[in-house]
Write an enzyme that holds these catalytic residues in place. Structure first.
Site, PDB file in Angstrom:
ATOM      1  N   THR A 186       0.928  -1.319  -0.039  1.00 28.35           N
ATOM      2  CA  THR A 186       0.101  -0.118  -0.061  1.00 28.35           C
ATOM      3  C   THR A 186       0.783   1.334  -0.074  1.00 28.35           C
ATOM      4  O   THR A 186       1.986   1.106   0.524  1.00 28.35           O
ATOM      5  CB  THR A 186      -1.034  -0.151   1.189  1.00 28.35           C
TER       6      THR A 186
ATOM      7  N   CYS B 143      -2.906   8.133   7.588  1.00 31.13           N
ATOM      8  CA  CYS B 143      -3.669   6.737   7.339  1.00 31.13           C
ATOM      9  C   CYS B 143      -2.638   5.804   7.976  1.00 31.13           C
ATOM     10  O   CYS B 143      -1.495   5.961   8.073  1.00 31.13           O
ATOM     11  CB  CYS B 143      -3.950   6.301   5.857  1.00 31.13           C
TER      12      CYS B 143
ATOM     13  N   HIS C 112      -5.863  -0.658   4.514  1.00 32.89           N
ATOM     14  CA  HIS C 112      -5.360   0.894   4.503  1.00 32.89           C
ATOM     15  C   HIS C 112      -6.414   1.649   5.137  1.00 32.89           C
ATOM     16  O   HIS C 112      -7.558   1.823   4.292  1.00 32.89           O
ATOM     17  CB  HIS C 112      -5.023   1.263   3.137  1.00 32.89           C
TER      18      HIS C 112
END
Lengths: 163, 208
Positions: A26, A32, A49
Protein backbone atom coordinates in the site's frame (compact mmCIF):
# COMPACT_ATOMS: atom_id res chain seq x y z
CA UNK A 1 -6.90 -13.73 -4.54
CA UNK A 2 -4.04 -13.31 -7.00
CA UNK A 3 -1.58 -15.70 -8.60
CA UNK A 4 1.72 -16.56 -6.87
CA UNK A 5 4.34 -13.81 -7.18
CA UNK A 6 1.72 -11.18 -7.78
CA UNK A 7 1.81 -7.83 -6.05
CA UNK A 8 -1.57 -7.02 -4.61
CA UNK A 9 -2.07 -3.26 -4.30
CA UNK A 10 -4.19 -2.09 -1.40
CA UNK A 11 -5.81 1.27 -2.17
CA UNK A 12 -7.14 3.88 0.22
CA UNK A 13 -9.93 2.53 2.43
CA UNK A 14 -9.27 -0.91 1.01
CA UNK A 15 -8.09 -4.38 2.09
CA UNK A 16 -6.55 -7.36 0.30
CA UNK A 17 -5.90 -10.90 1.48
CA UNK A 18 -2.86 -12.82 0.21
CA UNK A 19 -1.10 -16.07 0.89
CA UNK A 20 2.38 -17.55 0.66
CA UNK A 21 4.08 -16.47 -2.60
CA UNK A 22 2.18 -13.26 -3.07
CA UNK A 23 3.03 -9.76 -1.87
CA UNK A 24 0.88 -7.01 -0.41
CA UNK A 25 1.65 -3.32 -0.83
CA UNK A 26 0.00 0.00 0.00
CA UNK A 27 1.37 3.40 -1.04
CA UNK A 28 1.89 6.77 0.62
CA UNK A 29 0.40 6.38 4.08
CA UNK A 30 0.33 9.81 5.68
CA UNK A 31 -2.01 10.01 8.63
CA UNK A 32 -3.56 6.79 7.31
CA UNK A 33 -2.40 3.46 8.71
CA UNK A 34 -1.43 0.20 7.06
CA UNK A 35 -2.29 -2.78 9.23
CA UNK A 36 -0.69 -6.13 8.34
CA UNK A 37 -2.43 -9.15 9.85
CA UNK A 38 -1.05 -12.66 9.52
CA UNK A 39 -1.94 -16.15 10.70
CA UNK A 40 1.50 -17.43 11.76
CA UNK A 41 0.55 -21.03 10.98
CA UNK A 42 -1.24 -20.89 7.64
CA UNK A 43 0.60 -17.68 6.49
CA UNK A 44 -2.71 -16.26 5.29
CA UNK A 45 -2.15 -12.48 5.42
CA UNK A 46 -4.10 -9.27 5.00
CA UNK A 47 -3.19 -5.62 4.58
CA UNK A 48 -5.70 -2.87 5.40
CA UNK A 49 -5.33 0.85 4.52
CA UNK A 50 -7.50 2.76 6.98
CA UNK A 51 -8.02 6.52 7.02
CA UNK A 52 -9.93 7.33 10.21
CA UNK A 53 -10.14 5.93 13.76
CA UNK A 54 -13.80 5.12 14.39
CA UNK A 55 -16.74 4.33 12.12
CA UNK A 56 -19.67 6.54 13.05
CA UNK A 57 -21.40 6.40 9.67
CA UNK A 58 -25.03 5.43 9.49
CA UNK A 59 -25.26 2.04 7.81
CA UNK A 60 -21.54 1.44 8.33
CA UNK A 61 -20.77 1.00 4.69
CA UNK A 62 -17.17 1.35 3.63
CA UNK A 63 -15.82 -0.68 6.55
CA UNK A 64 -12.18 -0.47 5.44
CA UNK A 65 -12.07 3.32 5.79
CA UNK A 66 -12.04 2.99 9.57
CA UNK A 67 -9.70 1.25 12.02
CA UNK A 68 -12.40 -0.41 14.12
CA UNK A 69 -14.68 -1.84 11.44
CA UNK A 70 -11.72 -2.47 9.11
CA UNK A 71 -9.83 -4.70 11.54
CA UNK A 72 -12.94 -6.58 12.69
CA UNK A 73 -14.23 -7.24 9.17
CA UNK A 74 -10.78 -8.37 8.03
CA UNK A 75 -10.44 -10.79 10.96
CA UNK A 76 -13.84 -12.20 10.07
CA UNK A 77 -12.84 -12.71 6.42
CA UNK A 78 -9.52 -14.29 7.40
CA UNK A 79 -11.28 -16.70 9.72
CA UNK A 80 -13.72 -17.56 6.96
CA UNK A 81 -10.67 -18.58 4.90
CA UNK A 82 -9.28 -20.87 7.53
CA UNK A 83 -7.21 -18.60 9.74
CA UNK A 84 -7.44 -19.03 13.51
CA UNK A 85 -7.83 -15.82 15.45
CA UNK A 86 -5.48 -17.06 18.18
CA UNK A 87 -2.70 -17.41 15.60
CA UNK A 88 -3.10 -13.96 14.06
CA UNK A 89 -0.45 -11.32 14.76
CA UNK A 90 -0.18 -7.71 13.57
CA UNK A 91 2.37 -5.22 12.28
CA UNK A 92 1.40 -1.59 11.86
CA UNK A 93 2.85 1.46 10.07
CA UNK A 94 1.64 5.02 9.38
CA UNK A 95 -0.15 7.59 11.50
CA UNK A 96 2.16 10.49 10.67
CA UNK A 97 1.40 14.18 11.00
CA UNK A 98 2.06 15.53 7.52
CA UNK A 99 1.70 19.23 8.30
CA UNK A 100 2.74 21.15 11.33
CA UNK A 101 -0.58 22.86 12.02
CA UNK A 102 -1.04 25.44 14.75
CA UNK A 103 -1.21 24.05 18.27
CA UNK A 104 -4.63 24.07 19.88
CA UNK A 105 -6.46 23.79 16.57
CA UNK A 106 -9.67 21.84 16.95
CA UNK A 107 -8.66 19.62 14.07
CA UNK A 108 -6.34 17.59 16.25
CA UNK A 109 -3.95 15.01 15.02
CA UNK A 110 -5.74 12.40 12.94
CA UNK A 111 -2.62 10.23 12.67
CA UNK A 112 -2.25 9.99 16.42
CA UNK A 113 -5.95 9.19 16.88
CA UNK A 114 -5.66 6.49 14.23
CA UNK A 115 -2.73 4.88 16.07
CA UNK A 116 -4.62 4.92 19.38
CA UNK A 117 -7.68 3.39 17.78
CA UNK A 118 -5.68 0.63 16.07
CA UNK A 119 -3.97 -0.23 19.38
CA UNK A 120 -7.28 -0.33 21.20
CA UNK A 121 -9.06 -2.49 18.62
CA UNK A 122 -6.15 -4.96 18.36
CA UNK A 123 -6.07 -5.25 22.15
CA UNK A 124 -9.83 -5.79 22.37
CA UNK A 125 -9.68 -8.48 19.68
CA UNK A 126 -6.73 -10.17 21.42
CA UNK A 127 -4.37 -9.70 18.44
CA UNK A 128 -0.70 -9.40 19.39
CA UNK A 129 1.12 -6.37 17.93
CA UNK A 130 4.58 -7.63 16.94
CA UNK A 131 6.10 -4.46 15.54
CA UNK A 132 5.17 -0.95 14.49
CA UNK A 133 6.56 2.16 12.84
CA UNK A 134 4.09 4.94 13.59
CA UNK A 135 3.87 8.69 14.17
CA UNK A 136 6.52 11.14 13.05
CA UNK A 137 6.10 13.46 10.08
CA UNK A 138 6.95 11.33 7.03
CA UNK A 139 4.77 9.38 4.62
CA UNK A 140 5.31 5.62 4.35
CA UNK A 141 4.82 2.97 1.71
CA UNK A 142 4.40 -0.47 3.28
CA UNK A 143 4.81 -3.86 1.67
CA UNK A 144 4.21 -7.20 3.38
CA UNK A 145 5.62 -10.57 2.40
CA UNK A 146 3.39 -13.39 3.71
CA UNK A 147 6.11 -16.03 3.33
CA UNK A 148 8.51 -14.28 5.73
CA UNK A 149 6.06 -12.19 7.75
CA UNK A 150 8.27 -9.16 7.09
CA UNK A 151 6.88 -5.68 6.52
CA UNK A 152 9.13 -3.26 4.63
CA UNK A 153 8.65 0.47 5.15
CA UNK A 154 9.78 2.95 2.50
CA UNK A 155 9.90 6.71 3.15
CA UNK A 156 11.13 9.70 1.17
CA UNK A 157 14.78 10.50 1.88
CA UNK A 158 15.35 7.48 4.16
CA UNK A 159 16.66 3.98 3.61
CA UNK A 160 14.04 1.20 3.54
CA UNK A 161 13.69 -0.70 6.75
CA UNK A 162 12.06 -3.94 7.82
CA UNK A 163 9.78 -4.29 10.80
CA UNK B 1 -32.81 21.78 -0.21
CA UNK B 2 -29.44 21.51 1.45
CA UNK B 3 -26.87 19.33 -0.20
CA UNK B 4 -25.71 16.40 1.89
CA UNK B 5 -23.21 15.13 -0.61
CA UNK B 6 -20.97 16.77 -3.17
CA UNK B 7 -22.82 14.78 -5.83
CA UNK B 8 -26.06 16.62 -4.94
CA UNK B 9 -24.73 19.81 -6.56
CA UNK B 10 -26.71 20.85 -9.62
CA UNK B 11 -25.35 22.44 -12.82
CA UNK B 12 -25.94 26.03 -11.69
CA UNK B 13 -24.18 25.39 -8.39
CA UNK B 14 -21.24 23.72 -10.11
CA UNK B 15 -20.98 26.69 -12.51
CA UNK B 16 -21.00 29.07 -9.58
CA UNK B 17 -18.20 27.17 -7.86
CA UNK B 18 -16.23 27.13 -11.11
CA UNK B 19 -16.64 30.91 -11.27
CA UNK B 20 -15.46 31.19 -7.67
CA UNK B 21 -12.44 29.08 -8.65
CA UNK B 22 -11.84 31.27 -11.67
CA UNK B 23 -11.89 34.52 -9.73
CA UNK B 24 -9.82 33.08 -6.89
CA UNK B 25 -7.22 31.58 -9.20
CA UNK B 26 -7.17 34.79 -11.25
CA UNK B 27 -6.35 36.84 -8.18
CA UNK B 28 -3.67 34.36 -7.15
CA UNK B 29 -2.19 34.63 -10.66
CA UNK B 30 -1.99 38.41 -10.38
CA UNK B 31 -0.17 38.07 -7.07
CA UNK B 32 2.17 35.46 -8.53
CA UNK B 33 2.85 37.69 -11.50
CA UNK B 34 3.90 40.50 -9.18
CA UNK B 35 6.22 38.16 -7.30
CA UNK B 36 7.82 36.63 -10.36
CA UNK B 37 7.91 39.75 -12.47
CA UNK B 38 6.43 38.02 -15.50
CA UNK B 39 2.94 37.67 -16.96
CA UNK B 40 1.03 34.76 -15.44
CA UNK B 41 -2.11 33.34 -16.97
CA UNK B 42 -4.38 30.59 -15.71
CA UNK B 43 -5.76 27.49 -17.33
CA UNK B 44 -9.48 26.84 -17.24
CA UNK B 45 -10.31 26.44 -13.55
CA UNK B 46 -11.78 23.14 -12.52
CA UNK B 47 -14.23 21.89 -9.96
CA UNK B 48 -13.69 18.22 -9.34
CA UNK B 49 -15.43 15.70 -7.18
CA UNK B 50 -13.38 12.55 -7.05
CA UNK B 51 -13.23 9.27 -5.18
CA UNK B 52 -10.07 8.89 -3.08
CA UNK B 53 -8.20 6.64 -5.46
CA UNK B 54 -9.36 8.60 -8.49
CA UNK B 55 -7.91 11.74 -6.86
CA UNK B 56 -4.55 10.03 -6.36
CA UNK B 57 -4.47 9.05 -10.05
CA UNK B 58 -5.44 12.59 -11.03
CA UNK B 59 -2.58 14.19 -9.08
CA UNK B 60 -0.17 11.76 -10.77
CA UNK B 61 0.30 8.69 -8.57
CA UNK B 62 0.80 8.24 -4.85
CA UNK B 63 4.57 8.06 -4.44
CA UNK B 64 5.90 11.02 -6.44
CA UNK B 65 7.45 13.54 -4.12
CA UNK B 66 6.19 17.11 -4.19
CA UNK B 67 6.06 20.21 -1.99
CA UNK B 68 2.73 21.20 -0.49
CA UNK B 69 1.77 24.34 1.39
CA UNK B 70 -1.34 23.92 3.49
CA UNK B 71 -3.66 26.37 5.23
CA UNK B 72 -6.73 25.59 7.30
CA UNK B 73 -9.75 27.85 6.86
CA UNK B 74 -12.19 28.49 9.69
CA UNK B 75 -14.95 30.93 10.54
CA UNK B 76 -18.01 31.24 8.27
CA UNK B 77 -16.49 28.57 6.10
CA UNK B 78 -14.39 25.53 6.95
CA UNK B 79 -11.94 24.01 4.56
CA UNK B 80 -8.40 23.19 3.61
CA UNK B 81 -6.44 24.96 0.95
CA UNK B 82 -3.38 23.36 -0.62
CA UNK B 83 -0.79 24.76 -2.99
CA UNK B 84 0.93 21.78 -4.61
CA UNK B 85 4.31 22.87 -5.97
CA UNK B 86 6.09 20.45 -8.30
CA UNK B 87 9.83 20.91 -8.85
CA UNK B 88 9.51 22.99 -12.07
CA UNK B 89 7.35 25.47 -10.21
CA UNK B 90 9.71 25.48 -7.22
CA UNK B 91 12.62 26.29 -9.52
CA UNK B 92 10.74 29.07 -11.29
CA UNK B 93 10.06 30.67 -7.91
CA UNK B 94 13.61 30.25 -6.67
CA UNK B 95 15.05 31.55 -9.93
CA UNK B 96 12.96 34.72 -9.84
CA UNK B 97 13.10 35.40 -6.11
CA UNK B 98 16.53 34.20 -5.01
CA UNK B 99 18.43 33.73 -8.26
CA UNK B 100 19.17 30.06 -7.63
CA UNK B 101 17.70 26.61 -8.36
CA UNK B 102 17.81 23.09 -6.98
CA UNK B 103 18.09 19.64 -8.57
CA UNK B 104 15.91 17.97 -5.98
CA UNK B 105 13.72 18.82 -3.02
CA UNK B 106 16.41 17.43 -0.72
CA UNK B 107 18.66 20.39 -1.53
CA UNK B 108 16.19 23.02 -0.34
CA UNK B 109 17.68 25.15 2.42
CA UNK B 110 15.86 27.11 5.10
CA UNK B 111 15.60 30.33 3.07
CA UNK B 112 14.35 28.53 -0.04
CA UNK B 113 11.70 26.62 1.94
CA UNK B 114 10.64 29.87 3.51
CA UNK B 115 10.27 31.48 0.07
CA UNK B 116 8.07 28.57 -1.07
CA UNK B 117 5.85 28.86 2.02
CA UNK B 118 5.46 32.57 1.41
CA UNK B 119 4.53 32.15 -2.25
CA UNK B 120 2.03 29.43 -1.31
CA UNK B 121 0.64 31.60 1.43
CA UNK B 122 0.23 34.65 -0.82
CA UNK B 123 -1.52 32.61 -3.53
CA UNK B 124 -3.85 30.97 -1.01
CA UNK B 125 -4.62 34.24 0.77
CA UNK B 126 -5.43 36.12 -2.43
CA UNK B 127 -7.69 33.26 -3.53
CA UNK B 128 -9.53 33.35 -0.20
CA UNK B 129 -9.71 37.15 -0.23
CA UNK B 130 -11.46 37.01 -3.58
CA UNK B 131 -13.85 34.39 -2.24
CA UNK B 132 -14.71 36.34 0.89
CA UNK B 133 -15.06 39.55 -1.12
CA UNK B 134 -17.60 37.86 -3.36
CA UNK B 135 -19.60 36.16 -0.68
CA UNK B 136 -19.26 38.53 2.27
CA UNK B 137 -18.12 35.66 4.46
CA UNK B 138 -15.63 36.14 7.25
CA UNK B 139 -12.93 33.53 7.55
CA UNK B 140 -9.67 33.07 9.39
CA UNK B 141 -6.60 31.34 7.99
CA UNK B 142 -4.02 29.40 9.97
CA UNK B 143 -0.30 29.99 9.64
CA UNK B 144 0.85 28.16 6.49
CA UNK B 145 2.79 24.96 6.84
CA UNK B 146 4.96 23.23 4.24
CA UNK B 147 5.88 19.61 3.76
CA UNK B 148 7.94 17.83 1.12
CA UNK B 149 6.80 14.23 0.78
CA UNK B 150 4.82 11.70 -1.25
CA UNK B 151 1.92 13.54 -2.92
CA UNK B 152 -0.54 10.76 -2.07
CA UNK B 153 -0.02 11.44 1.62
CA UNK B 154 -0.36 15.20 1.09
CA UNK B 155 -3.67 14.80 -0.75
CA UNK B 156 -4.85 12.44 1.99
CA UNK B 157 -4.88 15.36 4.45
CA UNK B 158 -8.10 16.95 3.11
CA UNK B 159 -9.52 13.46 2.49
CA UNK B 160 -9.05 12.45 6.11
CA UNK B 161 -10.27 15.81 7.36
CA UNK B 162 -13.71 15.33 5.78
CA UNK B 163 -13.60 11.54 5.59
CA UNK B 164 -16.30 11.28 8.25
CA UNK B 165 -18.74 13.24 6.02
CA UNK B 166 -18.00 11.92 2.58
CA UNK B 167 -16.25 9.32 0.45
CA UNK B 168 -15.21 11.99 -2.05
CA UNK B 169 -12.67 14.76 -2.31
CA UNK B 170 -13.81 18.06 -3.76
CA UNK B 171 -11.28 20.43 -5.24
CA UNK B 172 -11.74 23.89 -6.70
CA UNK B 173 -8.68 25.24 -8.44
CA UNK B 174 -6.46 25.57 -11.46
CA UNK B 175 -3.00 25.64 -13.01
CA UNK B 176 -0.80 28.57 -13.97
CA UNK B 177 1.00 29.53 -17.16
CA UNK B 178 4.08 31.71 -16.93
CA UNK B 179 6.54 32.75 -19.66
CA UNK B 180 4.69 30.65 -22.27
CA UNK B 181 5.11 27.37 -20.42
CA UNK B 182 2.69 25.77 -18.05
CA UNK B 183 3.77 25.87 -14.43
CA UNK B 184 2.26 22.79 -12.88
CA UNK B 185 1.28 24.43 -9.61
CA UNK B 186 -2.11 23.38 -8.36
CA UNK B 187 -4.10 25.53 -6.03
CA UNK B 188 -6.81 23.47 -4.40
CA UNK B 189 -9.64 24.44 -2.12
CA UNK B 190 -11.44 21.58 -0.37
CA UNK B 191 -14.47 22.92 1.47
CA UNK B 192 -16.46 20.93 3.99
CA UNK B 193 -20.04 20.17 2.95
CA UNK B 194 -21.73 22.32 5.58
CA UNK B 195 -19.72 25.35 4.47
CA UNK B 196 -20.48 24.64 0.85
CA UNK B 197 -24.19 25.07 1.59
CA UNK B 198 -23.52 28.35 3.33
CA UNK B 199 -21.27 29.57 0.53
CA UNK B 200 -23.88 28.78 -2.14
CA UNK B 201 -26.56 30.48 -0.07
CA UNK B 202 -24.36 33.59 0.31
CA UNK B 203 -23.79 33.66 -3.42
CA UNK B 204 -27.53 33.41 -3.97
CA UNK B 205 -27.66 30.14 -5.89
CA UNK B 206 -28.71 27.71 -3.18
CA UNK B 207 -31.69 25.82 -4.57
CA UNK B 208 -33.80 26.14 -1.47
Amino acid sequence: MGKPGQKLVVKIADMQIAQHGEELITYALGSCIGICLQDKVTKLSALIHIMLPINMEAGRKNTMKYADTGIRETLKQMEARGARKGNIVAKVAGGAKMFDTAPGSSLGNIGKRNVESVHLVLKKEGIRLLAEDVGGTVARTVSFDPSTGQATVRSYGKPDHVI
Amino acid sequence: MEIKNYSDLDALEMDTLREVGSIGTGNAATALSGLLGCPVRITLPEVRIMGYNEAIDWIGGPENVTAGVLVHISGDMGGIMLAVQPLEFVNAILHHMLGNQVDSYGQLDELQRSALVEVGNIMISTFINALTGLSGMRVALTVPSITVDMQGAILAVPMAEYGGQTDYLMTIGGNFICDQYELPCRLLLSPDIRSLNYLLQKLGVSNG
